[in-house]
Design a protein around this motif. Structure first.
Motif, PDB file in Angstrom:
ATOM      1  N   LEU A  88      15.633  28.724 -19.204  1.00  0.00           N
ATOM      2  CA  LEU A  88      15.348  29.910 -19.925  1.00  0.00           C
ATOM      3  C   LEU A  88      15.453  31.044 -18.818  1.00  0.00           C
ATOM      4  O   LEU A  88      15.674  32.134 -19.311  1.00  0.00           O
ATOM      5  CB  LEU A  88      13.718  29.582 -19.953  1.00  0.00           C
ATOM      6  CG  LEU A  88      12.940  30.642 -20.880  1.00  0.00           C
ATOM      7  CD1 LEU A  88      13.716  31.221 -22.234  1.00  0.00           C
ATOM      8  CD2 LEU A  88      11.627  30.418 -20.992  1.00  0.00           C
ATOM      9  N   ILE A  89      15.212  30.830 -17.689  1.00  0.00           N
ATOM     10  CA  ILE A  89      15.382  32.119 -16.782  1.00  0.00           C
ATOM     11  C   ILE A  89      16.664  32.504 -16.767  1.00  0.00           C
ATOM     12  O   ILE A  89      17.102  33.548 -16.821  1.00  0.00           O
ATOM     13  CB  ILE A  89      14.943  31.709 -15.306  1.00  0.00           C
ATOM     14  CG1 ILE A  89      13.341  31.312 -15.107  1.00  0.00           C
ATOM     15  CG2 ILE A  89      15.235  32.577 -14.087  1.00  0.00           C
ATOM     16  CD1 ILE A  89      12.939  30.748 -13.878  1.00  0.00           C
ATOM     17  N   SER A  90      17.850  31.426 -16.634  1.00  0.00           N
ATOM     18  CA  SER A  90      19.252  31.767 -16.573  1.00  0.00           C
ATOM     19  C   SER A  90      19.729  32.351 -17.953  1.00  0.00           C
ATOM     20  O   SER A  90      20.256  33.232 -17.811  1.00  0.00           O
ATOM     21  CB  SER A  90      20.077  30.533 -16.498  1.00  0.00           C
ATOM     22  OG  SER A  90      21.358  30.583 -16.555  1.00  0.00           O
ATOM     23  N   SER A  91      18.980  32.014 -19.118  1.00  0.00           N
ATOM     24  CA  SER A  91      19.541  32.692 -20.315  1.00  0.00           C
ATOM     25  C   SER A  91      19.029  33.993 -20.532  1.00  0.00           C
ATOM     26  O   SER A  91      19.710  34.987 -21.002  1.00  0.00           O
ATOM     27  CB  SER A  91      18.914  31.694 -21.566  1.00  0.00           C
ATOM     28  OG  SER A  91      18.950  32.479 -22.759  1.00  0.00           O
ATOM     29  N   GLU A  92      17.709  34.283 -20.157  1.00  0.00           N
ATOM     30  CA  GLU A  92      16.961  35.583 -20.284  1.00  0.00           C
ATOM     31  C   GLU A  92      17.739  36.520 -19.145  1.00  0.00           C
ATOM     32  O   GLU A  92      18.006  37.743 -19.562  1.00  0.00           O
ATOM     33  CB  GLU A  92      15.690  35.477 -19.929  1.00  0.00           C
ATOM     34  CG  GLU A  92      14.862  34.823 -20.911  1.00  0.00           C
ATOM     35  CD  GLU A  92      14.950  35.500 -22.318  1.00  0.00           C
ATOM     36  OE1 GLU A  92      14.721  36.828 -22.476  1.00  0.00           O
ATOM     37  OE2 GLU A  92      15.330  34.878 -23.250  1.00  0.00           O
ATOM     38  N   ALA A 122      21.814  32.458 -10.412  1.00  0.00           N
ATOM     39  CA  ALA A 122      23.234  31.859 -10.082  1.00  0.00           C
ATOM     40  C   ALA A 122      23.851  31.053 -11.079  1.00  0.00           C
ATOM     41  O   ALA A 122      25.120  31.571 -11.688  1.00  0.00           O
ATOM     42  CB  ALA A 122      23.305  31.003  -8.956  1.00  0.00           C
ATOM     43  N   LYS A 123      23.237  30.685 -11.945  1.00  0.00           N
ATOM     44  CA  LYS A 123      23.535  29.814 -13.134  1.00  0.00           C
ATOM     45  C   LYS A 123      24.031  30.704 -14.293  1.00  0.00           C
ATOM     46  O   LYS A 123      24.958  30.555 -14.904  1.00  0.00           O
ATOM     47  CB  LYS A 123      22.593  28.881 -13.643  1.00  0.00           C
ATOM     48  CG  LYS A 123      22.880  28.009 -14.934  1.00  0.00           C
ATOM     49  CD  LYS A 123      21.719  27.145 -15.132  1.00  0.00           C
ATOM     50  CE  LYS A 123      22.110  26.187 -16.199  1.00  0.00           C
ATOM     51  NZ  LYS A 123      23.071  25.233 -15.828  1.00  0.00           N
ATOM     52  N   ALA A 124      23.248  31.744 -14.402  1.00  0.00           N
ATOM     53  CA  ALA A 124      23.433  32.802 -15.262  1.00  0.00           C
ATOM     54  C   ALA A 124      24.770  33.286 -15.065  1.00  0.00           C
ATOM     55  O   ALA A 124      25.551  33.806 -16.106  1.00  0.00           O
ATOM     56  CB  ALA A 124      22.358  33.799 -15.316  1.00  0.00           C
ATOM     57  N   PHE A 125      25.388  33.691 -13.927  1.00  0.00           N
ATOM     58  CA  PHE A 125      26.661  34.122 -13.671  1.00  0.00           C
ATOM     59  C   PHE A 125      27.654  33.230 -13.220  1.00  0.00           C
ATOM     60  O   PHE A 125      28.661  33.381 -12.358  1.00  0.00           O
ATOM     61  CB  PHE A 125      26.432  35.299 -12.627  1.00  0.00           C
ATOM     62  CG  PHE A 125      25.606  36.256 -13.053  1.00  0.00           C
ATOM     63  CD1 PHE A 125      25.924  37.167 -14.021  1.00  0.00           C
ATOM     64  CD2 PHE A 125      24.494  36.752 -12.551  1.00  0.00           C
ATOM     65  CE1 PHE A 125      24.963  38.267 -14.666  1.00  0.00           C
ATOM     66  CE2 PHE A 125      23.670  37.517 -12.820  1.00  0.00           C
ATOM     67  CZ  PHE A 125      23.834  38.410 -14.026  1.00  0.00           C
ATOM     68  N   ASP A 126      27.450  31.951 -13.571  1.00  0.00           N
ATOM     69  CA  ASP A 126      28.446  30.807 -13.257  1.00  0.00           C
ATOM     70  C   ASP A 126      28.856  30.824 -11.607  1.00  0.00           C
ATOM     71  O   ASP A 126      30.117  30.554 -11.370  1.00  0.00           O
ATOM     72  CB  ASP A 126      29.740  31.057 -14.197  1.00  0.00           C
ATOM     73  CG  ASP A 126      29.398  30.717 -15.545  1.00  0.00           C
ATOM     74  OD1 ASP A 126      28.637  29.909 -15.961  1.00  0.00           O
ATOM     75  OD2 ASP A 126      30.050  31.645 -16.303  1.00  0.00           O
ATOM     76  N   ALA A 156      17.179  30.705   2.241  1.00  0.00           N
ATOM     77  CA  ALA A 156      18.264  31.488   2.663  1.00  0.00           C
ATOM     78  C   ALA A 156      19.548  30.980   1.782  1.00  0.00           C
ATOM     79  O   ALA A 156      20.473  31.311   1.962  1.00  0.00           O
ATOM     80  CB  ALA A 156      18.601  31.057   3.922  1.00  0.00           C
ATOM     81  N   HIS A 157      19.080  30.306   0.722  1.00  0.00           N
ATOM     82  CA  HIS A 157      20.342  30.033  -0.240  1.00  0.00           C
ATOM     83  C   HIS A 157      20.493  30.989  -1.142  1.00  0.00           C
ATOM     84  O   HIS A 157      19.438  31.425  -2.042  1.00  0.00           O
ATOM     85  CB  HIS A 157      20.083  28.834  -0.753  1.00  0.00           C
ATOM     86  CG  HIS A 157      20.548  27.570   0.435  1.00  0.00           C
ATOM     87  ND1 HIS A 157      19.826  27.122   1.298  1.00  0.00           N
ATOM     88  CD2 HIS A 157      21.588  26.629   0.476  1.00  0.00           C
ATOM     89  CE1 HIS A 157      20.219  26.156   2.183  1.00  0.00           C
ATOM     90  NE2 HIS A 157      21.488  25.996   1.533  1.00  0.00           N
ATOM     91  N   LEU A 158      21.591  31.690  -1.412  1.00  0.00           N
ATOM     92  CA  LEU A 158      21.762  32.566  -2.332  1.00  0.00           C
ATOM     93  C   LEU A 158      23.140  32.425  -3.477  1.00  0.00           C
ATOM     94  O   LEU A 158      23.813  31.495  -2.985  1.00  0.00           O
ATOM     95  CB  LEU A 158      22.018  34.118  -1.500  1.00  0.00           C
ATOM     96  CG  LEU A 158      20.906  34.530  -0.907  1.00  0.00           C
ATOM     97  CD1 LEU A 158      21.239  36.079  -0.407  1.00  0.00           C
ATOM     98  CD2 LEU A 158      19.588  34.669  -1.385  1.00  0.00           C
ATOM     99  N   PRO A 159      23.059  32.971  -4.350  1.00  0.00           N
ATOM    100  CA  PRO A 159      24.136  32.922  -5.358  1.00  0.00           C
ATOM    101  C   PRO A 159      25.366  33.515  -4.578  1.00  0.00           C
ATOM    102  O   PRO A 159      25.192  34.509  -3.765  1.00  0.00           O
ATOM    103  CB  PRO A 159      24.004  33.829  -6.441  1.00  0.00           C
ATOM    104  CG  PRO A 159      22.407  33.790  -6.589  1.00  0.00           C
ATOM    105  CD  PRO A 159      21.768  33.795  -5.244  1.00  0.00           C
ATOM    106  N   ALA A 160      26.619  32.961  -4.700  1.00  0.00           N
ATOM    107  CA  ALA A 160      27.834  33.489  -3.995  1.00  0.00           C
ATOM    108  C   ALA A 160      28.130  34.715  -3.812  1.00  0.00           C
ATOM    109  O   ALA A 160      28.347  35.509  -2.824  1.00  0.00           O
ATOM    110  CB  ALA A 160      29.025  32.780  -4.615  1.00  0.00           C
ATOM    111  N   SER A 161      27.880  35.607  -4.887  1.00  0.00           N
ATOM    112  CA  SER A 161      28.135  37.061  -4.803  1.00  0.00           C
ATOM    113  C   SER A 161      26.890  38.100  -4.477  1.00  0.00           C
ATOM    114  O   SER A 161      26.857  39.324  -4.463  1.00  0.00           O
ATOM    115  CB  SER A 161      28.680  37.586  -6.252  1.00  0.00           C
ATOM    116  OG  SER A 161      27.619  37.386  -7.322  1.00  0.00           O
ATOM    117  N   ALA A 162      25.790  37.558  -4.245  1.00  0.00           N
ATOM    118  CA  ALA A 162      24.383  38.113  -4.045  1.00  0.00           C
ATOM    119  C   ALA A 162      24.685  39.061  -2.713  1.00  0.00           C
ATOM    120  O   ALA A 162      25.646  38.654  -1.648  1.00  0.00           O
ATOM    121  CB  ALA A 162      23.278  37.238  -3.747  1.00  0.00           C
ATOM    122  N   GLU A 163      24.106  40.204  -2.809  1.00  0.00           N
ATOM    123  CA  GLU A 163      24.343  41.235  -1.654  1.00  0.00           C
ATOM    124  C   GLU A 163      22.818  41.195  -1.226  1.00  0.00           C
ATOM    125  O   GLU A 163      21.783  41.049  -1.915  1.00  0.00           O
ATOM    126  CB  GLU A 163      24.972  42.136  -1.946  1.00  0.00           C
ATOM    127  CG  GLU A 163      26.395  41.775  -2.432  1.00  0.00           C
ATOM    128  CD  GLU A 163      27.344  43.145  -2.612  1.00  0.00           C
ATOM    129  OE1 GLU A 163      27.337  43.871  -1.929  1.00  0.00           O
ATOM    130  OE2 GLU A 163      27.526  43.110  -3.712  1.00  0.00           O
TER     131      GLU A 163
END
Length: 526
Positions: A88-92, A122-126, A156-163
């Motif tokens: 649900l979080i990913s979809s929203e 992260a899942k929301a943006f693949d 400390a774990h972030l989505p790959a493109s996070a800034e």
């Protein structure tokens, strides 16, 4: 390589292409007239956490985010509260990212199993999560050398493109210890209110819209139904220029019934809309001088010799006479030896304000520790209990609550609190059995031994209302609905002397302060 806000400013510069599209799932607490032209930057807010949906924690973050975004010219179009559900979080997040220029999330970033916001985004943006070296070093510095898969290192774990954006502490000039995390147009805030508010304050300049809002607030002493046509005309006339017009009723304010908020990026349009409303509404409908009297230093002007003289000579004299009585009482009795009787009625409301003012003026150390005695009547009005709660909070009044007959409960008070020697009463000489009372009067022989302090004996019915209304002090709303003297529901009716019939043959009651003959004050008591 980590960027420190360069790419962020790029996103903020280009994401200004979407318009608000509010669906049924959005938070919409009241009617709001809005125009789709010249729209400022838009935002959607996601509040994440099972504890919000279960009623275990009250959400204050969305309010703070809305207020802050509005201050920098951003229109919040939708708020959704969702639980700790990965899908649900990913979809929203995905839907919000497409609909709005900015997406702000709150909650779900932490070390426990139910903190899944970063993974869901992260899942929301693949994308996959990876160990961010900057956050790894921060966590290592704070928690020590922990395994990569430990709860501490989860932060400390972030989505790959996070800034990351490291704000500057305005007090020290140093970078803040923990950054704001963002990717694409999604900005990820903590759920702890103190932390969120700090980050919002530090980062709000990043969300600045090209057009700032200009705003004016009008307070109208008419019901919303009476002014709806005027508001519609105003909106139709000025909405093509980007006007928004909010109308918000207040059922419990004693001085206005509707608050209007006029907003536009063009200040001239705001001025023209305000002028239009003034011209269209009956004269005097819009309050021009409303300002509720503040406590603390706000009460000090009352002690100026001529403060009430233009309003009422009798009130001016009675105010200073009351202050002399309070000053004497504060000399006679220590803090713990004197309390104020308070039942939420108009006389006691004046009495409480007078007492607070005297204490703040003559012995300020007592002002935050006033003690009140409340003896609850049978079948109290809901409106009166609501007002009691509000007013005790306003003055910080610590109440001793009893329920029963006056004599029996004072006996109980004397037994349980023997240090109390005096009770400040809101009695006037025109009250039953009160014409022979003095400012300091001991109780009768068969009553528990207290001194009744009577500071407002000489006040008239009209003095009471002049004091309340001239200072814009809040009082129980029942007095605006035809009641002039309050007891229990079973013993109190509206005062028939205030009744009138309108053109449609419907009965109405004027407010208590319009009663001309004070001898009819208790006409509604059974």
């Amino acid at each position: 390589m980590i960027s420190y806000g360069l790419r962020l400013s790029h996103y903020l510069g280009v994401f200004n292409r979407r318009t608000c599209n509010i669906f049924a799932s959005s938070v919409c607490v009241h009617q709001h007239y809005s125009s789709s032209t010249n729209m400022p930057k838009t935002a959607g807010i996601l509040i994440i956490g099972d504890e919000i949906l279960k009623g275990q924690t009250q959400d204050t973050n969305s309010f703070y985010m809305c207020k802050t975004l509005r201050s920098v010219g951003v229109t919040v179009c939708q708020i959704t509260v969702i639980g700790d559900d990965m899908e649900l979080i990913s979809s929203e997040v995905n839907k919000y990212s497409e609909k709005f220029d900015l997406v702000l999330t709150s909650g779900g970033i932490g070390p426990t199993h139910d903190d899944m916001t970063l993974e869901a985004i992260a899942k929301a943006f693949d994308e996959k999560l990876y160990l961010n070296p900057t956050l790894r070093d921060l966590c290592k510095k704070y928690f020590g050398d922990k395994p990569v898969d430990s709860p501490q290192m989860k932060l400390a774990h972030l989505p790959a493109s996070a800034e990351l954006f490291f704000a500057t502490d305005p007090k020290t000039g140093n970078s803040m210890k923990f950054p704001l995390i963002f990717l694409k147009n999604v900005y990820i805030f903590p759920g702890i209110p103190a932390l969120l508010e700090r980050q919002m304050e530090q980062a709000k300049h990043l969300f600045l819209s090209g057009d700032a809002f200009h705003s004016k607030t009008l307070l109208v002493n008419k019901f919303e139904t009476d002014i709806a046509q005027v508001l519609t005309k105003c909106f139709e006339k000025f909405s093509p220029q980007g006007l928004t017009l909010g109308s918000y009723p207040d059922w419990f304010n004693n001085y206005y019934k509707v608050k209007l908020i006029i907003e536009c990026s063009d200040s001239d349009i705001v001025d023209k809309a305000e002028q239009f409303i003034h011209q269209q509404l009956p004269s005097g409908s819009v309050l021009s001088d409303y300002k509720s009297l503040e406590l603390k230093d706000g009460i000090l002007p009352l002690f100026e010799k001529d403060f009430f003289r233009e309003t009422s000579h009798s009130l001016s004299a009675n105010f200073h006479k009351s202050m002399d009585i309070f000053a004497e009482a504060l000399i006679r009795y220590k803090r713990e030896e004197i309390i104020i009787g308070f039942n939420g009625g108009k006389d006691c409301t004046v009495l409480l304000h007078l007492y607070y003012s005297a204490v703040y003026k003559f012995d300020r150390s007592r002002a935050d520790n006033l003690i009140g005695l409340f003896i609850k009547t049978e079948q109290p009005f809901d409106e009166l209990e609501r007002f009691m709660n509000e007013i005790t909070q306003r003055y910080g009044l610590q109440t001793i609550n009893f329920e029963g007959g006056m004599k029996s409960e004072l006996t109980r008070l004397h037994k349980e609190r023997p240090e109390i020697k005096a009770v400040i009463m809101g009695t006037r000489a025109t009250d039953p059995y009160s014409k022979n009372l003095q400012p300091f009067t001991p109780t009768d022989g068969d009553w528990p031994p207290f001194v009744r302090v009577n500071p407002i004996l000489d006040w008239s019915y009209h003095d009471i209302w002049t004091y309340l209304r001239s200072l814009y002090l809040p009082y129980c709303v029942l007095y605006d609905r035809g009641y002039t003297s309050l007891g229990g529901k079973d013993k109190t009716r509206r005062n028939e002397k205030l009744k009138f019939v309108d053109e449609q043959g419907i009965d109405h009651y004027r407010p208590a302060y319009t009663l001309q003959n004070s001898e009819n004050e208790r006409f509604g008591r059974l």
